[in-house]
Design a protein around this motif. Structure first.
Motif, PDB file in Angstrom:
ATOM      1  N   UNK A 171       0.820  -1.220   0.000  1.00  0.00           N
ATOM      2  CA  UNK A 171       0.000   0.000   0.000  1.00  0.00           C
ATOM      3  C   UNK A 171       0.848   1.261   0.000  1.00  0.00           C
ATOM      4  N   UNK A 172       2.045   1.128   0.528  1.00  0.00           N
ATOM      5  CA  UNK A 172       2.895   2.315   0.685  1.00  0.00           C
ATOM      6  C   UNK A 172       3.495   2.784  -0.639  1.00  0.00           C
ATOM      7  N   UNK A 173       3.678   1.858  -1.557  1.00  0.00           N
ATOM      8  CA  UNK A 173       4.383   2.212  -2.780  1.00  0.00           C
ATOM      9  C   UNK A 173       3.477   2.989  -3.742  1.00  0.00           C
ATOM     10  N   UNK A 174       4.068   3.985  -4.392  1.00  0.00           N
ATOM     11  CA  UNK A 174       3.314   4.771  -5.359  1.00  0.00           C
ATOM     12  C   UNK A 174       3.326   4.062  -6.715  1.00  0.00           C
ATOM     13  N   UNK A 175       2.190   4.044  -7.350  1.00  0.00           N
ATOM     14  CA  UNK A 175       2.115   3.417  -8.673  1.00  0.00           C
ATOM     15  C   UNK A 175       2.432   4.468  -9.729  1.00  0.00           C
ATOM     16  N   UNK A 176       3.636   4.396 -10.246  1.00  0.00           N
ATOM     17  CA  UNK A 176       4.053   5.351 -11.262  1.00  0.00           C
ATOM     18  C   UNK A 176       3.832   4.745 -12.645  1.00  0.00           C
ATOM     19  N   UNK A 177       3.230   5.555 -13.490  1.00  0.00           N
ATOM     20  CA  UNK A 177       2.953   5.081 -14.848  1.00  0.00           C
ATOM     21  C   UNK A 177       3.773   5.894 -15.823  1.00  0.00           C
ATOM     22  N   UNK A 178       4.521   5.218 -16.657  1.00  0.00           N
ATOM     23  CA  UNK A 178       5.336   5.955 -17.624  1.00  0.00           C
ATOM     24  C   UNK A 178       5.031   5.471 -19.039  1.00  0.00           C
ATOM     25  N   UNK A 179       5.449   6.284 -19.980  1.00  0.00           N
ATOM     26  CA  UNK A 179       5.296   5.880 -21.384  1.00  0.00           C
ATOM     27  C   UNK A 179       6.615   5.283 -21.834  1.00  0.00           C
ATOM     28  N   UNK A 180       6.606   4.012 -22.211  1.00  0.00           N
ATOM     29  CA  UNK A 180       7.852   3.384 -22.649  1.00  0.00           C
ATOM     30  C   UNK A 180       8.368   4.041 -23.924  1.00  0.00           C
ATOM     31  N   UNK A 181       9.679   4.085 -24.039  1.00  0.00           N
ATOM     32  CA  UNK A 181      10.263   4.665 -25.242  1.00  0.00           C
ATOM     33  C   UNK A 181      10.016   3.761 -26.439  1.00  0.00           C
ATOM     34  N   UNK A 182       9.975   2.478 -26.176  1.00  0.00           N
ATOM     35  CA  UNK A 182       9.820   1.494 -27.245  1.00  0.00           C
ATOM     36  C   UNK A 182       8.361   1.031 -27.321  1.00  0.00           C
ATOM     37  N   UNK A 183       7.774   1.180 -28.499  1.00  0.00           N
ATOM     38  CA  UNK A 183       6.377   0.787 -28.688  1.00  0.00           C
ATOM     39  C   UNK A 183       6.123  -0.682 -28.343  1.00  0.00           C
ATOM     40  N   UNK A 184       7.170  -1.501 -28.510  1.00  0.00           N
ATOM     41  CA  UNK A 184       7.016  -2.933 -28.249  1.00  0.00           C
ATOM     42  C   UNK A 184       6.666  -3.193 -26.782  1.00  0.00           C
ATOM     43  N   UNK A 185       6.884  -2.196 -25.954  1.00  0.00           N
ATOM     44  CA  UNK A 185       6.607  -2.377 -24.536  1.00  0.00           C
ATOM     45  C   UNK A 185       5.239  -1.849 -24.130  1.00  0.00           C
TER      46      UNK A 185
END
Length: 556
Positions: free
Chosen positions: A31-45
């Motif tokens: 619960x303590x950890x923040x859910x960070x969402x990023x845009x991958x540089x590679x579309x395959x991801x």
RNA sequence: GCCCCCGUAGCUCAGUGGAUAGAGCGCAGGCCUCCGAAGCCUGAAGCCGCGGUUCGAGUCCGCGCGGGGGUACCA
């Protein structure tokens, strides 16, 4: 208000994490950890990626990939989320549904000028103070960089609902102005035939001072010919200052910037607000009298730096008055926040202000954006700006040469904390290859597509966006959807230069798409869908350029 | 000395601690009977150095080297 793709994914992964945490007994760590969402540089991801699993590896003492799998399999699919997969070393990659992406095109076009806007700052009154060049001479390219930065920042804050006031602070007090006034007086007396006059040490020998003196002579004739420069200094400073302020206003107008308020430093002295501020500080125990001067104490402050507020001569320092100015803005004038856009040479001043804001318990409501200097290159040679000696390049001359749009673009293409090289010849000679034109061309091209469509009796009306299934089409949608996320980031980080980079990327993606995908064609249904898509791209370019204060032409 | 900012391709600049570092200009080459060639495609070319933190460093920390700006009872 529709959320961004990022919000969608963030919520889904966070829910998956919670489910996994409950099912597997991860306890507080989950619960303590923040859910960070990023845009991958590679579309395959995928479209978005989360790194929570790797961040949890240590506290949970489990392999990150195992954690990622546990979370991924509990993320609920549907509602925009197409797939979730856990991959080494522990990323959770998320893909959006193609149908959801396609549908966003309608949402975006439906939003129109509201696209990317939020009401997250609604109700907040924010002052952005910028340029504020000393009124002792014209605006040069050296002190112009704060203009676009402050203006665009103000645009972005207003974009999110804030009530923004653009303010120009006029330093119309102090010894600088006195020296300036004496310089003008000397020129005035010279024009009246008096000889043997000398511009004071550290004065202003520049040619524009003669222009100012001439203007005073034209208006008042020889009325002051009997005075000595020292006696005339104050009066002449006032007279010249009014003229200089007009220069500044005109230059800013050319730059596409209009200020809501021009605030004079002297008004704080005349109103007595400066004294009130000193009293307040004294009551709070923040004042120290030493060596006949009044100091702001530095203990318990953010920075270990002391500052004089009132000289032993009894004359307030610039810093002291500026402090009162900030206090008045935040307490009396009703601004919830004040953002200053200042040149790098003020960083010592900024540090002192940080202390002052803490002393006044106003920290958190004030922030400064420091920008580094502009190195101006003329014919490949560095031009050293020395305004008072008349050695400078006028901002207006640059705007006249390369135009408002290119000028603004150039000042906005680098991060504020980086020195910027401005090569005039490059900007002029390559004007057709200029990045600003590249972006504007994309917008003009889109307008042209719609003209062509109209000639052929086509339009986007009734488009079925679910026909947008090609990777090239969906990639364009993905890029357009980044705009709202970017607008939010700039709201928080004030990194306005990201807008130019984004505009270039979007324009480039559109040019490439245009080259290999026919928009207006035989297949009417497909044309409609693509016209709708192109409409969304055009709108996004317009929104971006709008924030930048760069025009979005229909043709060029 | 002390404080702040910056060292990324030949040049000007992007790059939220993530998985193969990007763009424009310049350079080499290709693409208009078809919605605007101010465009598109292909290619060569890069993280100042040494340590450290981290599962992971261009990014954070330390030290060095180089560039810029401060260091006033100037504004």
């Amino acid at each position: 208000m529709t959320g961004t793709g990022r919000d969608l994914v963030q919520a889904a992964v966070a829910a998956g994490l919670l489910a996994a945490s409950d099912a597997l007994g991860w306890g507080d760590a989950g619960r303590a950890v923040a859910v960070e969402i990023e845009r991958p540089a590679d579309k395959a991801h995928g479209d978005y990626a989360a790194n929570v699993a790797m961040r949890l590896a240590r506290p949970l003492k489990k392999p990150p990939l195992e954690i990622a799998r546990a979370i991924a399999e509990r993320v609920v699919l549907g509602n925009g989320i197409a797939s979730v997969e856990a991959v080494a070393p522990g990323f959770i990659n998320v893909r959006l549904e193609h149908a959801w992406l396609a549908r966003q095109v309608e949402v975006i076009v439906g939003a129109g000028e509201r696209f990317g806007r939020t009401d997250t700052l609604t109700g907040q009154k924010i002052q952005v103070e910028f340029v504020s060049a000393n009124p002792t001479g014209p605006v040069t390219v050296a002190n112009a960089r704060g203009g676009p930065i402050g203006d665009v920042l103000a645009n972005v804050l207003a974009f999110h609902g804030a009530t923004v006031e653009r303010e120009y602070y006029i330093n119309d007090a102090g010894t600088q102005l006195d020296v300036f006034g004496r310089s003008v007086a000397v020129r005035y007396l010279e024009l009246g035939g008096k000889t043997g006059m000398t511009i004071p040490e550290d004065g202003y020998p520049a040619e524009y001072v003669v222009d100012l003196a001439r203007a005073i002579r034209e208006e008042h004739g020889g009325a002051f010919d009997d005075g000595a420069p020292e006696e005339l200094a104050e009066r002449f400073a006032r007279l010249a200052l009014d003229q200089v302020i007009e220069w500044h206003k005109a230059a800013m107008r050319k730059f596409g910037i209009s200020f809501d308020a021009f605030y004079r430093e002297t008004s704080l002295l005349e109103s007595g607000y400066f004294n009130k501020t000193i009293e307040a500080l004294r009551a709070a125990g923040e004042i120290e009298d030493r060596d006949g001067a009044v100091w702001l104490r530095s203990d318990d402050k953010v920075e270990d730096i002391e500052s004089v507020l009132i000289r032993k001569t009894g004359v307030p320092t610039y810093f002291g008055v500026d402090l009162a100015y900030h206090r008045e803005a935040l307490i009396e004038r009703g601004f919830d926040r004040k953002i200053d856009v200042w040149g790098a040479n003020t960083h010592g001043h900024a540090r002192r202000m940080t202390n002052a804001m803490k002393a006044l318990e106003l920290e958190g409501r004030w922030v400064v954006v420091l920008y580094q200097y502009v190195k101006f290159l003329h014919e490949g040679v560095l031009v050293n700006m020395a305004r008072r000696r008349g050695q400078f390049v006028l901002l207006e001359d640059v705007i006249d040469t390369v135009g408002k749009d290119v000028s603004r673009w150039f000042f906005l293409m680098a991060g504020a904390d980086r020195t910027l090289d401005f090569d005039l010849e490059l900007a002029v000679q390559q004007s057709n290859e200029n990045p600003a034109y590249y972006v504007q061309y994309a917008h003009a091209r889109i307008a042209s597509i719609f003209r062509t469509a109209a000639e052929k009796g086509q339009s986007s009306t009734g488009a079925d966006v679910t026909l947008l299934t090609d990777p090239a089409e969906l990639d364009l949608v993905r890029l357009v959807l980044r705009f709202p996320e970017l607008a939010l980031e700039i709201r928080d980080k004030h990194n306005v230069h990201l807008l130019t980079g984004y505009a270039l990327e979007l324009a480039g993606a559109f040019h490439a798409f245009y080259k290999s995908n026919r928009v207006v064609g035989e297949d009417v249904a497909r044309s409609k869908a693509r016209l709708r898509l192109v409409e969304a791209v055009g709108l996004t370019l317009r929104q971006t350029l709008g924030l930048l204060g760069v025009s979005a032409p229909e043709s060029m």
